[in-house]
Each structure stands twice: as structure tokens, then as C-alpha cells.
Design a protein around this motif. Structure first.
Motif, PDB file in Angstrom:
ATOM      1  N   TYR A   1       0.837  -1.205   0.000  1.00  0.00           N
ATOM      2  CA  TYR A   1       0.000   0.000   0.000  1.00  0.00           C
ATOM      3  C   TYR A   1       0.872   1.255   0.000  1.00  0.00           C
ATOM      4  CZ  TYR A   1      -3.902   3.098   1.135  1.00  0.00           C
ATOM      5  OH  TYR A   1      -4.846   4.091   1.101  1.00  0.00           O
ATOM      6  N   SER A   2       1.972   1.224   0.718  1.00  0.00           N
ATOM      7  CA  SER A   2       2.890   2.353   0.711  1.00  0.00           C
ATOM      8  C   SER A   2       3.443   2.596  -0.690  1.00  0.00           C
ATOM      9  CB  SER A   2       4.037   2.104   1.692  1.00  0.00           C
ATOM     10  OG  SER A   2       4.975   3.148   1.665  1.00  0.00           O
ATOM     11  N   ALA A   3       3.788   1.516  -1.384  1.00  0.00           N
ATOM     12  CA  ALA A   3       4.308   1.649  -2.749  1.00  0.00           C
ATOM     13  C   ALA A   3       3.242   2.206  -3.680  1.00  0.00           C
ATOM     14  CB  ALA A   3       4.797   0.297  -3.254  1.00  0.00           C
ATOM     15  N   TYR A   4       2.014   1.747  -3.524  1.00  0.00           N
ATOM     16  CA  TYR A   4       0.916   2.261  -4.354  1.00  0.00           C
ATOM     17  C   TYR A   4       0.747   3.770  -4.154  1.00  0.00           C
ATOM     18  CZ  TYR A   4      -3.869   3.497  -5.561  1.00  0.00           C
ATOM     19  OH  TYR A   4      -4.972   4.146  -6.050  1.00  0.00           O
ATOM     20  N   LYS A   5       0.709   4.220  -2.905  1.00  0.00           N
ATOM     21  CA  LYS A   5       0.562   5.650  -2.641  1.00  0.00           C
ATOM     22  C   LYS A   5       1.744   6.434  -3.229  1.00  0.00           C
ATOM     23  CE  LYS A   5       0.089   5.272   1.830  1.00  0.00           C
ATOM     24  NZ  LYS A   5      -0.068   5.740   3.239  1.00  0.00           N
ATOM     25  N   HIS A   6       2.924   5.855  -3.134  1.00  0.00           N
ATOM     26  CA  HIS A   6       4.130   6.482  -3.652  1.00  0.00           C
ATOM     27  C   HIS A   6       4.045   6.650  -5.167  1.00  0.00           C
ATOM     28  CE1 HIS A   6       8.393   7.524  -3.690  1.00  0.00           C
ATOM     29  NE2 HIS A   6       8.655   6.531  -4.529  1.00  0.00           N
TER      30      HIS A   6
END
Length: 304
Positions: free
Chosen positions: A152-157
Motif C-alpha cells: 500500500y505504501s508503494a501504491y501511494k508512492h
């Protein structure tokens, strides 16, 4: 030229000494000079190879402050073994500090050690083979994180940077296999091919840590690999950092500024449906990871 005389020049110093409008030109000039002087430059002794969104920027910044450690003067990492391999080893070595000034600067603290950090090295299918061909004895550092939170962090990034256009995380997960279909074959056939999907849309696959570490160990001895967990590091950074320095053969040291967490992206919480999907996806993979590291990951619901 400032960059050729100060082995600690980094992006912050570039901004301080060079007016903003000409900074891109200054960077380009430095990197053009680098290959011509590559034989006078340091080779890396270790690499931080990933993973993405796992706390590697904190590790990089902390290591870069160590009195023995020399980082690439301009960038955090070069992406040589992933995106720029056809440029050749002189191009790569041109990114590192000049050896003689580095030796003089560190002569009273044990001598210089150079490194770079590239979070794509761990995930890229060809990087480990390429690294081993040039530096078979190099040490490697991998930082892992709960793959559910990492995804999820990568997606937001990627959404914030414009590489992701799908505003629904669940939909982005559902599209992953379609987006990555055939990309590994294209990468194997053309060493200059950059797969945007593989680099920016592999939210689930980047969390398959066991198969990535297994690929590392196909080319390097286990003694050359140090695996850390983001959760353990931020819970007790001094102890974890001390173990890292011991692995790297560096003098004991702690940064005066502490261990600040970098590049965190606040935002809405992960949708529960996506969380449930990811937890089910990764649950059986924790055991595979434990078979490589010798311990269950701290995020596993099966205990440590």
C-alpha cells in the motif's frame, strides 16, 4: 569544480553551492567527468539492494554519515545494474568518490568504504547476476517490511509520483498480473529495456521476499547477505544499526541526529478488502521467508 574535491558532496550541498537553475547542468557535468576518472575512484564495498518502501532511505542516510563511509557524490543510487548496465563499468565507477581524497579524509578512522543504495536491485531479475560478475565478494544489505503495508505504501508512492493512474488500490492490485504479463521475457531479451510496469506497478510481487533472496543466494554466499526488518529497526534502531555495522566491518558509531524515518507518505488507511486480500496472499510466503532467514518475520501472525 566542487564535486571533484569534496568526496562528501551530496544533493544538499549541491543545492547550497550551486544556484538552482544550473543544478541539472552541474550534475550532468559531474557525471560526464566521472567515467574519464573512473580508475582513480573507489569501488563499492557493499550495496543496499532494497526493498522499496522498506526504510532504506533511513539506512542510506545513517550509513552516509558514518565517518568511514563514502556515498555516491550526486545520487543515492545509480541504477547501473538495473537500468544503465549497457553504459559500462567505467560509467558506474565514475559515480563514486575519488579514492585518494577519501583515503586522506578517513585515515584516522579506519579508511574509506564506498556504497550505494538502489531498491530496485533486489527485485530486478538480472541485477544479482550482473553484480556478481563485477563484484563477487561484495556485501549486500536488504531491508524488508511487512509486505501488506509495503504494497500500500508503494501504491501511494507511485500514485503521488504519477506512475500510477488507478485511484482504487484494489483495482490496481487486480491489474497487476495483466500489467506485468510478458515483462520478464522482454527484460531478458533486451538488457536496455526498462519495464515501467515491473518497476512501478508490482505491488504484490515486490513483497515476495523469499524468491528474491533466493535469487541473491544463487550468486552470493549467505555470509555476504545481511537481512534486516523495518519493524525491528525502527523499534530499536541503535541495536539494529550496530549489528549492521558489525556485518560491514565498520567501527561502532551512532548518528548524532538519530534515526529519523524518511519518505513516509501519510494518507487514507488501506481499504479493508485490499488488506484482507493481501494478508491471505502473503500468509503462506512467511514460512518460505523463514526458511531462508532462519526466523519467522516479525509481522507474521504465526509468531516469531
Amino acid at each position: 569544480m566542487v564535486a571533484s574535491t569534496d568526496t562528501r558532496l551530496d544533493v544538499r550541498r549541491l543545492r547550497r553551492f550551486v544556484p538552482r537553475p544550473v543544478q541539472p547542468v552541474a550534475r550532468r557535468l559531474y557525471l560526464e567527468v566521472g567515467p574519464a576518472t573512473s580508475r582513480y575512484r573507489m569501488d563499492p564495498s557493499f550495496l543496499v539492494i532494497g526493498g522499496q518502501r522498506c526504510g532504506t532511505t533511513t539506512i542510506f542516510k545513517s550509513l552516509a554519515e558514518h565517518p568511514q563511509v563514502m556515498r555516491p557524490p550526486v545520487e543515492k543510487g545509480t541504477d547501473y545494474y538495473t537500468l544503465h548496465h549497457s553504459r559500462g563499468l567505467d560509467w558506474y565507477r565514475g559515480h563514486f568518490p575519488l579514492a585518494a581524497p577519501a583515503a586522506r579524509r578517513t585515515r584516522h578512522v579506519g579508511g574509506p568504504v564506498a556504497f550505494e543504495a538502489c531498491t530496485y536491485y533486489l527485485f530486478h531479475p538480472l541485477a544479482m547476476e550482473r553484480i556478481a560478475a563485477d563484484y563477487p565478494g561484495i556485501k549486500l544489505v536488504a531491508m524488508l517490511r511487512d509486505p501488506v503495508e509495503r504494497a500500500y505504501s508503494a501504491y501511494k508512492h507511485e500514485l503521488a509520483r504519477g506512475f500510477e493512474t488507478e485511484t482504487d488500490f484494489g483495482r490496481a492490485l487486480a491489474l497487476e498480473d495483466e500489467r506485468l504479463d510478458g515483462e520478464l521475457e522482454r527484460m531478458a531479451a533486451d538488457r536496455d529495456y526498462e519495464s515501467i510496469a515491473h518497476r512501478h506497478h508490482a505491488y504484490q510481487r515486490r513483497g515476495r521476499y523469499a524468491e528474491q533472496l533466493a535469487r541473491v543466494l544463487e550468486h552470493f554466499d549467505a555470509e555476504q547477505l545481511h537481512v534486516m526488518e523495518s519493524e525491528s529497526f525502527f523499534a530499536d534502531p541503535a541495536a539494529e544499526f550496530g549489528r549492521l555495522l558489525d556485518f560491514l566491518g565498520l567501527r561502532p558509531w551512532l548518528p548524532a541526529s538519530g534515526f529519523a524515518q524518511h519518505n513516509a507518505r501519510p494518507g487514507a488507511p488501506m481499504p479493508e478488502g485490499a488488506r484482507a486480500r493481501l494478508e491471505a496472499y502473503y500468509a503462506p510466503l512467511d514460512t518460505e521467508l523463514a526458511e531462508i532467514t532462519g526466523r519467522m518475520p516479525s509481522w507474521s501472525k504465526d509468531g516469531s
